[in-house]
Structures are given as structure tokens and as C-alpha cells.
Write a protein that holds these residues in place. Structure first.
Motif, PDB file in Angstrom:
ATOM      1  N   MET B   1      -8.591  15.039  75.258  1.00  0.00           N
ATOM      2  CA  MET B   1      -8.178  13.670  74.918  1.00  0.00           C
ATOM      3  C   MET B   1      -7.114  13.734  73.809  1.00  0.00           C
ATOM      4  SD  MET B   1     -10.718  10.537  73.832  1.00  0.00           S
ATOM      5  CE  MET B   1     -11.619  10.315  75.345  1.00  0.00           C
ATOM      6  N   SER B   2      -6.015  13.032  73.994  1.00  0.00           N
ATOM      7  CA  SER B   2      -4.955  13.102  72.991  1.00  0.00           C
ATOM      8  C   SER B   2      -5.380  12.316  71.743  1.00  0.00           C
ATOM      9  CB  SER B   2      -3.676  12.489  73.553  1.00  0.00           C
ATOM     10  OG  SER B   2      -3.809  11.087  73.578  1.00  0.00           O
ATOM     11  N   GLY B   3      -4.617  12.527  70.656  1.00  0.00           N
ATOM     12  CA  GLY B   3      -4.929  11.802  69.422  1.00  0.00           C
ATOM     13  C   GLY B   3      -4.928  10.306  69.658  1.00  0.00           C
ATOM     14  N   HIS B   4      -3.913   9.826  70.371  1.00  0.00           N
ATOM     15  CA  HIS B   4      -3.828   8.373  70.581  1.00  0.00           C
ATOM     16  C   HIS B   4      -5.005   7.856  71.395  1.00  0.00           C
ATOM     17  CE1 HIS B   4      -2.264   4.379  71.510  1.00  0.00           C
ATOM     18  NE2 HIS B   4      -2.600   4.636  72.765  1.00  0.00           N
ATOM     19  N   SER B   5      -5.300   8.531  72.518  1.00  0.00           N
ATOM     20  CA  SER B   5      -6.361   7.985  73.379  1.00  0.00           C
ATOM     21  C   SER B   5      -7.730   8.071  72.706  1.00  0.00           C
ATOM     22  CB  SER B   5      -6.369   8.673  74.744  1.00  0.00           C
ATOM     23  OG  SER B   5      -6.428  10.050  74.573  1.00  0.00           O
ATOM     24  N   ARG B   6      -7.898   9.021  71.792  1.00  0.00           N
ATOM     25  CA  ARG B   6      -9.150   9.075  71.033  1.00  0.00           C
ATOM     26  C   ARG B   6      -9.181   7.967  69.980  1.00  0.00           C
ATOM     27  NH1 ARG B   6     -10.469  11.354  66.275  1.00  0.00           N
ATOM     28  NH2 ARG B   6      -8.434  12.331  66.054  1.00  0.00           N
ATOM     29  N   LEU B   7      -8.045   7.792  69.293  1.00  0.00           N
ATOM     30  CA  LEU B   7      -8.039   6.848  68.170  1.00  0.00           C
ATOM     31  C   LEU B   7      -8.001   5.394  68.620  1.00  0.00           C
ATOM     32  CD1 LEU B   7      -5.704   8.939  65.871  1.00  0.00           C
ATOM     33  CD2 LEU B   7      -8.074   8.312  65.366  1.00  0.00           C
ATOM     34  N   VAL B   8      -7.352   5.129  69.756  1.00  0.00           N
ATOM     35  CA  VAL B   8      -7.274   3.737  70.221  1.00  0.00           C
ATOM     36  C   VAL B   8      -8.669   3.192  70.511  1.00  0.00           C
ATOM     37  CG1 VAL B   8      -6.987   4.189  72.697  1.00  0.00           C
ATOM     38  CG2 VAL B   8      -5.940   2.151  71.688  1.00  0.00           C
ATOM     39  N   GLU B   9      -9.591   4.109  70.832  1.00  0.00           N
ATOM     40  CA  GLU B   9     -10.973   3.695  71.098  1.00  0.00           C
ATOM     41  C   GLU B   9     -11.657   3.176  69.829  1.00  0.00           C
ATOM     42  OE1 GLU B   9     -12.636   4.055  74.276  1.00  0.00           O
ATOM     43  OE2 GLU B   9     -10.504   4.079  74.757  1.00  0.00           O
ATOM     44  N   LEU B  10     -11.114   3.572  68.680  1.00  0.00           N
ATOM     45  CA  LEU B  10     -11.723   3.149  67.406  1.00  0.00           C
ATOM     46  C   LEU B  10     -11.215   1.792  66.923  1.00  0.00           C
ATOM     47  CD1 LEU B  10     -11.572   6.507  65.365  1.00  0.00           C
ATOM     48  CD2 LEU B  10     -13.468   5.613  66.722  1.00  0.00           C
ATOM     49  N   VAL B  11     -10.124   1.315  67.552  1.00  0.00           N
ATOM     50  CA  VAL B  11      -9.469   0.105  67.029  1.00  0.00           C
ATOM     51  C   VAL B  11     -10.405  -1.117  67.002  1.00  0.00           C
ATOM     52  CG1 VAL B  11      -7.592  -1.542  67.432  1.00  0.00           C
ATOM     53  CG2 VAL B  11      -7.139   0.915  67.518  1.00  0.00           C
ATOM     54  N   PRO B  12     -11.173  -1.389  68.082  1.00  0.00           N
ATOM     55  CA  PRO B  12     -12.047  -2.575  68.017  1.00  0.00           C
ATOM     56  C   PRO B  12     -13.075  -2.466  66.889  1.00  0.00           C
ATOM     57  CG  PRO B  12     -11.944  -1.707  70.266  1.00  0.00           C
ATOM     58  CD  PRO B  12     -11.274  -0.703  69.389  1.00  0.00           C
ATOM     59  N   LEU B  13     -13.544  -1.241  66.624  1.00  0.00           N
ATOM     60  CA  LEU B  13     -14.533  -1.058  65.551  1.00  0.00           C
ATOM     61  C   LEU B  13     -13.880  -1.215  64.181  1.00  0.00           C
ATOM     62  CD1 LEU B  13     -15.314   1.233  67.994  1.00  0.00           C
ATOM     63  CD2 LEU B  13     -17.378   1.124  66.624  1.00  0.00           C
ATOM     64  N   TYR B  14     -12.646  -0.745  64.088  1.00  0.00           N
ATOM     65  CA  TYR B  14     -11.913  -0.874  62.822  1.00  0.00           C
ATOM     66  C   TYR B  14     -11.675  -2.347  62.496  1.00  0.00           C
ATOM     67  CZ  TYR B  14      -8.247  -0.165  59.337  1.00  0.00           C
ATOM     68  OH  TYR B  14      -7.497  -0.181  58.183  1.00  0.00           O
ATOM     69  N   ALA B  15     -11.383  -3.137  63.558  1.00  0.00           N
ATOM     70  CA  ALA B  15     -11.132  -4.571  63.343  1.00  0.00           C
ATOM     71  C   ALA B  15     -12.354  -5.261  62.760  1.00  0.00           C
ATOM     72  CB  ALA B  15     -10.734  -5.235  64.656  1.00  0.00           C
ATOM     73  N   LEU B  16     -13.538  -4.705  63.006  1.00  0.00           N
ATOM     74  CA  LEU B  16     -14.779  -5.278  62.456  1.00  0.00           C
ATOM     75  C   LEU B  16     -15.176  -4.581  61.152  1.00  0.00           C
ATOM     76  CD1 LEU B  16     -16.911  -5.478  65.754  1.00  0.00           C
ATOM     77  CD2 LEU B  16     -15.505  -7.258  64.740  1.00  0.00           C
ATOM     78  N   ASP B  17     -14.304  -3.698  60.648  1.00  0.00           N
ATOM     79  CA  ASP B  17     -14.624  -2.885  59.459  1.00  0.00           C
ATOM     80  C   ASP B  17     -15.914  -2.104  59.684  1.00  0.00           C
ATOM     81  OD1 ASP B  17     -12.414  -3.718  57.838  1.00  0.00           O
ATOM     82  OD2 ASP B  17     -13.434  -5.608  57.457  1.00  0.00           O
ATOM     83  N   ALA B  18     -16.080  -1.563  60.903  1.00  0.00           N
ATOM     84  CA  ALA B  18     -17.342  -0.921  61.271  1.00  0.00           C
ATOM     85  C   ALA B  18     -17.226   0.600  61.402  1.00  0.00           C
ATOM     86  CB  ALA B  18     -17.868  -1.521  62.577  1.00  0.00           C
ATOM     87  N   LEU B  19     -16.102   1.164  60.934  1.00  0.00           N
ATOM     88  CA  LEU B  19     -15.966   2.631  60.979  1.00  0.00           C
ATOM     89  C   LEU B  19     -16.400   3.220  59.645  1.00  0.00           C
ATOM     90  CD1 LEU B  19     -12.475   3.047  62.678  1.00  0.00           C
ATOM     91  CD2 LEU B  19     -14.718   3.403  63.721  1.00  0.00           C
ATOM     92  N   ASP B  20     -16.822   4.483  59.669  1.00  0.00           N
ATOM     93  CA  ASP B  20     -17.084   5.110  58.374  1.00  0.00           C
ATOM     94  C   ASP B  20     -15.740   5.509  57.761  1.00  0.00           C
ATOM     95  OD1 ASP B  20     -16.307   7.679  59.213  1.00  0.00           O
ATOM     96  OD2 ASP B  20     -18.284   8.060  60.046  1.00  0.00           O
ATOM     97  N   PRO B  21     -15.736   5.781  56.448  1.00  0.00           N
ATOM     98  CA  PRO B  21     -14.447   5.959  55.754  1.00  0.00           C
ATOM     99  C   PRO B  21     -13.551   7.038  56.361  1.00  0.00           C
ATOM    100  CG  PRO B  21     -16.243   5.772  54.176  1.00  0.00           C
ATOM    101  CD  PRO B  21     -16.878   5.825  55.527  1.00  0.00           C
ATOM    102  N   SER B  22     -14.124   8.147  56.830  1.00  0.00           N
ATOM    103  CA  SER B  22     -13.254   9.213  57.326  1.00  0.00           C
ATOM    104  C   SER B  22     -12.593   8.814  58.641  1.00  0.00           C
ATOM    105  CB  SER B  22     -14.041  10.516  57.487  1.00  0.00           C
ATOM    106  OG  SER B  22     -15.035  10.343  58.472  1.00  0.00           O
ATOM    107  N   GLU B  23     -13.344   8.143  59.515  1.00  0.00           N
ATOM    108  CA  GLU B  23     -12.734   7.674  60.761  1.00  0.00           C
ATOM    109  C   GLU B  23     -11.694   6.592  60.480  1.00  0.00           C
ATOM    110  OE1 GLU B  23     -15.943   8.000  64.350  1.00  0.00           O
ATOM    111  OE2 GLU B  23     -16.486   6.718  62.669  1.00  0.00           O
ATOM    112  N   ALA B  24     -12.020   5.710  59.537  1.00  0.00           N
ATOM    113  CA  ALA B  24     -11.072   4.642  59.195  1.00  0.00           C
ATOM    114  C   ALA B  24      -9.769   5.255  58.680  1.00  0.00           C
ATOM    115  CB  ALA B  24     -11.686   3.709  58.155  1.00  0.00           C
ATOM    116  N   ALA B  25      -9.895   6.306  57.855  1.00  0.00           N
ATOM    117  CA  ALA B  25      -8.695   6.939  57.293  1.00  0.00           C
ATOM    118  C   ALA B  25      -7.852   7.571  58.393  1.00  0.00           C
ATOM    119  CB  ALA B  25      -9.104   7.982  56.259  1.00  0.00           C
ATOM    120  N   SER B  26      -8.493   8.241  59.372  1.00  0.00           N
ATOM    121  CA  SER B  26      -7.731   8.844  60.473  1.00  0.00           C
ATOM    122  C   SER B  26      -6.986   7.773  61.246  1.00  0.00           C
ATOM    123  CB  SER B  26      -8.636   9.541  61.491  1.00  0.00           C
ATOM    124  OG  SER B  26      -9.510  10.373  60.881  1.00  0.00           O
TER     125      SER B  26
END
Lengths: 226, 238
Positions: B1-26
Motif C-alpha cells: 500500500m502506498s503512503g497516500h493510500s494508507r494515509l487517506v484512510e486516516l483522514v475521516p478519523l483525523y477529521a474527528l480528532d480520533a487519531l493518536d498523536p503519532s498517526e496524526a503527525a504522519s
């Protein structure tokens, strides 16, 4: 600001000498600018209700009255999100104050191309509230937050108080597990890892539920298929 | 999985401030370069906002806001203390306790040194002025350190003109966040010297009066009247 009323095919209902407060006769035609009752209503609405973007422009020019107008429009929503995350009125009021003071200090940060003013203010407030919940440095403040609530009640509360029927229907359209995970994350101020712990579900599953639910809501509320 | 396709999956969680700090930073680092992810984030943030009920605003909270902005506009001291101090102890000391403390040095000690350390942000006019001010008699110079790496240098001339020069070692923040610079006074008050933005370049500020040090914090975009305590680094005049 020049307001151009949208002409309608309605028969003019307003007497030629009728002028709503604040509007003048068109000097070229010597007739009032307004030709129909609907136009008059629309104009009065426009002149008494500046758009969010107009208010932001006035805040940039340091007009406190416009900040007050923005507070009247969105202060309740900002408090609603802060109070749900923090479950303590004093801490929530701190967050509301900091959100609006921050906006006053830097109104240029709002970019209407990226979303509504309500979204912008809520993004600041929510981030601020979860910072209070999670930050090590704010341990003393965190101790003022009551223990975990009954999340089924939080969900009921969200469903009851949601502002529009469209949003209610969109939430009802979600799988129950998706809705619960989203409510716990956003209104509970939890990370997906914490949501997983609360639910006793695998982290990956909770992550997928939140993602799937948010994408369904995006289709139904924003018309965007992601 | 490329960086983008892995990280785009985190976007909905980030919008809810629901990621842990290290994932949010990435993700934040990826968002800087990925317009598609930024656009998706906008959609999810707008969705989240629609879930929040429009309740009537509380008038007494407006009174607090009005008082705070009137105080700010008059240029009065913004105190960390008072109400918050009662809740969690003296925030000045607490701020110092939570960060690496570095001594401020007088410019005389730096004779022969220049501000030309590696990774200096570009904005040559401000940097040149800061370099020149650092060499004037009576100027104060200090570095904000994170893990012994300088993330920004502060110079305050005897005339009260200050410069803050970030280095490339200073992380870029999410656009909803900002760095904020504080002057610490000898009577234990932290006064905002300026909001530096999420990705600060060289900036100037003014300060006249006694000074005990500086603090650099992370705050919500636009800055705050009192810090949440997310301290990056502190410089103390020892």
C-alpha cells in the motif's frame, strides 16, 4: 454593498411609492428598486442578515459587533461540542472563549473555499477540547472532567438534538456500530483506540466503522462520494 | 500500500480528532503535499460540523469573550495567572517545569558568532536584521532547543525590537494549530509576543520592559490568551 434583487414574474404588489426602510428610489427610472413583495422580503432579509463571509470581512476590519453576530450564530454550536467532549460547563466555556478570541485574533485563517464558518469554528473548538482531555500538561483540568458517560445516552442526545431532519436521516442510515463509533469518537473526544477499548472491539474494526460511516455521511450530507 | 493510500484512510478519523498523536503527525505531514487528502478532510470536517446541534448561545460567555478581546486590543498584559492559576497551580512555574530550559546569553558572549546556523528559514531581510541586532551591545540572544536541536533563535535588541528565526528543525503543524511566542516576565507573567503560524518563517515582535525569558508553545490557530500548556521549549535568562 450592492444588492441586486432577483426579478420574479410575480405581479408587482407594492405601490410605486412604497420603499422599505433603508432603500431608495432608483434615480434613473424614478421608481423604487423593488417591484414585488417577494423581492421586498428578500431584500429586507439580505440587509438585516449579512452573510457569514461579510461578517468575517468586518471582523478582519476589527468590528466587534460582527464578532458578536457570529457568536450569536455559532456560539451555541461551539458550546455544544465543547460541553459534550468535556462534560464540564466551566471547561467548556473556557474553550468557547478561546475559540472566539482566537478567531478574533486571526480571522484570516478562515478560508470559505474549504468549508463553512461553523465548520471552521467547530474544528478549532473540538481540537481545543480534545487537547484539554488528552494533554499531559492539563492533568489538573482533566481531573475536573466526569468519568466516561453512558455513550448510548450521548448517542440518543445527538439524535434528538440534531439540527435538521436531513442529518437525522443520514445518521439513521448508518449501521448502528458505525454510528456509535463516530459519536464516541467525536462527541466523547476519544481516539479510535480508546473507542475500541470501550467497545471491546478490535482497533482495526473500529477504524473501518468510523471510516465507512463518515464516508456514508459525506455522500448523504455533502453529496460527495469519496 | 502506498503512503497516500494508507494515509487517506486516516483522514475521516483525523477529521474527528480520533487519531493518536503519532498517526496524526504522519497524516499532517502528508496533508502538506496532498491536495486530494486536504479536500477530503474538508468534506469530513463539514460533515462533523453538521452533527453538532445549533443551541442558543450563552450571553455570559459572550461577556467573557468581549472582555478578553477588549483587553487584547488595548495591549494590556495577558496574564496566565488568576483563574487558571487557582485551578492548577502557578502556570509560570508549571510552564518552566514542563520544558527544556536553556540559558539566555548576552550578545557579548557571542562575539564572532553569526546566526548562520544550518537550516535557517529564508526571509533574508529579517534574518539579516536579526543577525545585525544580535551583535549590538545589550542584545539578548537565545535558542529554543528540542532534544538539543535548535528549532528557533530569538534575538531581542536593547531597543525592544525582537526577532524569532525558526530553523528547518521546527515541525510544521496542522493548519488548525499555530506556534505562539511568549515573553516571561520577572514577576512571573507570560505575555503573548505573537502568533507565529503553523509553519513559521522569520518574524519580528516588540517588547519593552524587564524580561526573564521566552517560551514557545503550540496553540489552536489564531493563538490564545492563555496557553493550554503545550510547550515546545523555554529560554530562561539566568
Amino acid at each position: 454593498m450592492v444588492i441586486t434583487p432577483q426579478r420574479t414574474s410575480l405581479r408587482p404588489l407594492v405601490r410605486p411609492d412604497y420603499l422599505p426602510a433603508g432603500h431608495s428610489r432608483n434615480p434613473k427610472t424614478d421608481t423604487p428598486d423593488l417591484v414585488s413583495q417577494s423581492d421586498a422580503i428578500r431584500l429586507v432579509t439580505l440587509t438585516t442578515q449579512p452573510t457569514d463571509a461579510e461578517l468575517v470581512g468586518r471582523v478582519v476590519a476589527r468590528d466587534q459587533t460582527s464578532l458578536r453576530e457570529i457568536y450569536d450564530r455559532f456560539g451555541g454550536a461551539v458550546m455544544a461540542v465543547a460541553q459534550r467532549v468535556l462534560r464540564n460547563p466551566t471547561l467548556a466555556e473556557d474553550v468557547v472563549q478561546e475559540t472566539f478570541v482566537s478567531f478574533w485574533n486571526s480571522p484570516d485563517g478562515f478560508d470559505p473555499a474549504r468549508g463553512s464558518l461553523k465548520t471552521y469554528l467547530l474544528t478549532i473548538a473540538h481540537r481545543r477540547a480534545v487537547d484539554v482531555v488528552r494533554s499531559e500538561e492539563s492533568r489538573a483540568r482533566r481531573e475536573q472532567i466526569p468519568p466516561d458517560p453512558d455513550y448510548s445516552r450521548v448517542e440518543e442526545d445527538v439524535m434528538t438534538k440534531v439540527s435538521s431532519e436531513t442529518v437525522r436521516q443520514a445518521l439513521n442510515g448508518l449501521d448502528e456500530n458505525e454510528r456509535r463509533a463516530i459519536v464516541m469518537a467525536y462527541f466523547g473526544g476519544l481516539t479510535y483506540v480508546e473507542v475500541a477499548k470501550e467497545l471491546g472491539a478490535p482497533e482495526g474494526t473500529v477504524k473501518s466503522r468510523i471510516r465507512a460511516g463518515m464516508r456514508k455521511l459525506a455522500v448523504n450530507l455533502q453529496g460527495v462520494d469519496l | 500500500m502506498s503512503g497516500h493510500s494508507r494515509l487517506v484512510e486516516l483522514v475521516p478519523l483525523y477529521a474527528l480528532d480520533a487519531l493518536d498523536p503519532s498517526e496524526a503527525a504522519s497524516l499532517e505531514s502528508h496533508l502538506e503535499d496532498c491536495e486530494a487528502c486536504r479536500a477530503e478532510l474538508d468534506v469530513h470536517r463539514n460533515v462533523a460540523a453538521q452533527l453538532v446541534p445549533d443551541e442558543p448561545p450563552a450571553i455570559h460567555v459572550w461577556d467573557r469573550i468581549e472582555a478578553a478581546i477588549s483587553q487584547g486590543d488595548e495591549g494590556e498584559v495577558i496574564d496566565f495567572g488568576a483563574e487558571r492559576a487557582r485551578r492548577r497551580g502557578n502556570p509560570f512555574n508549571w510552564m518552566l517545569a514542563t520544558a527544556a530550559v536553556v540559558a539566555l546569553v548576552f550578545a557579548g558572549v557571542l562575539v564572532g558568532q553569526r546566526l548562520a546556523f544550518d537550516g535557517l528559514s529564508t526571509d533574508e531581510g529579517v534574518v539579516a536584521a536579526a543577525e545585525s541586532a544580535a551583535e549590538e551591545p545589550g542584545a539578548l540572544v537565545g535558542d529554543f532547543l528540542v532534544d538539543d536541536v535548535a528549532v528557533a533563535r530569538v534575538v531581542l535588541s536593547k531597543d525592544g525590537l525582537g526577532y524569532v528565526i525558526p530553523t528547518d528543525a521546527l515541525d510544521t503543524l496542522d493548519p488548525s494549530r499555530t506556534y505562539q511566542l511568549w515573553v516571561l516576565t520577572p514577576d512571573e507573567v507570560a505575555i503573548s509576543a505573537g502568533v507565529l503560524g503553523a509553519d513559521p518563517g522569520p518574524a519580528t515582535f516588540t517588547w519593552k520592559g524587564d524580561i526573564a525569558g521566552f517560551a514557545l508553545t503550540r496553540e489552536v490557530a489564531g493563538g490564545v490568551v492563555s496557553s493550554a500548556g503545550d510547550v515546545v521549549s523555554v529560554i530562561l535568562d539566568t
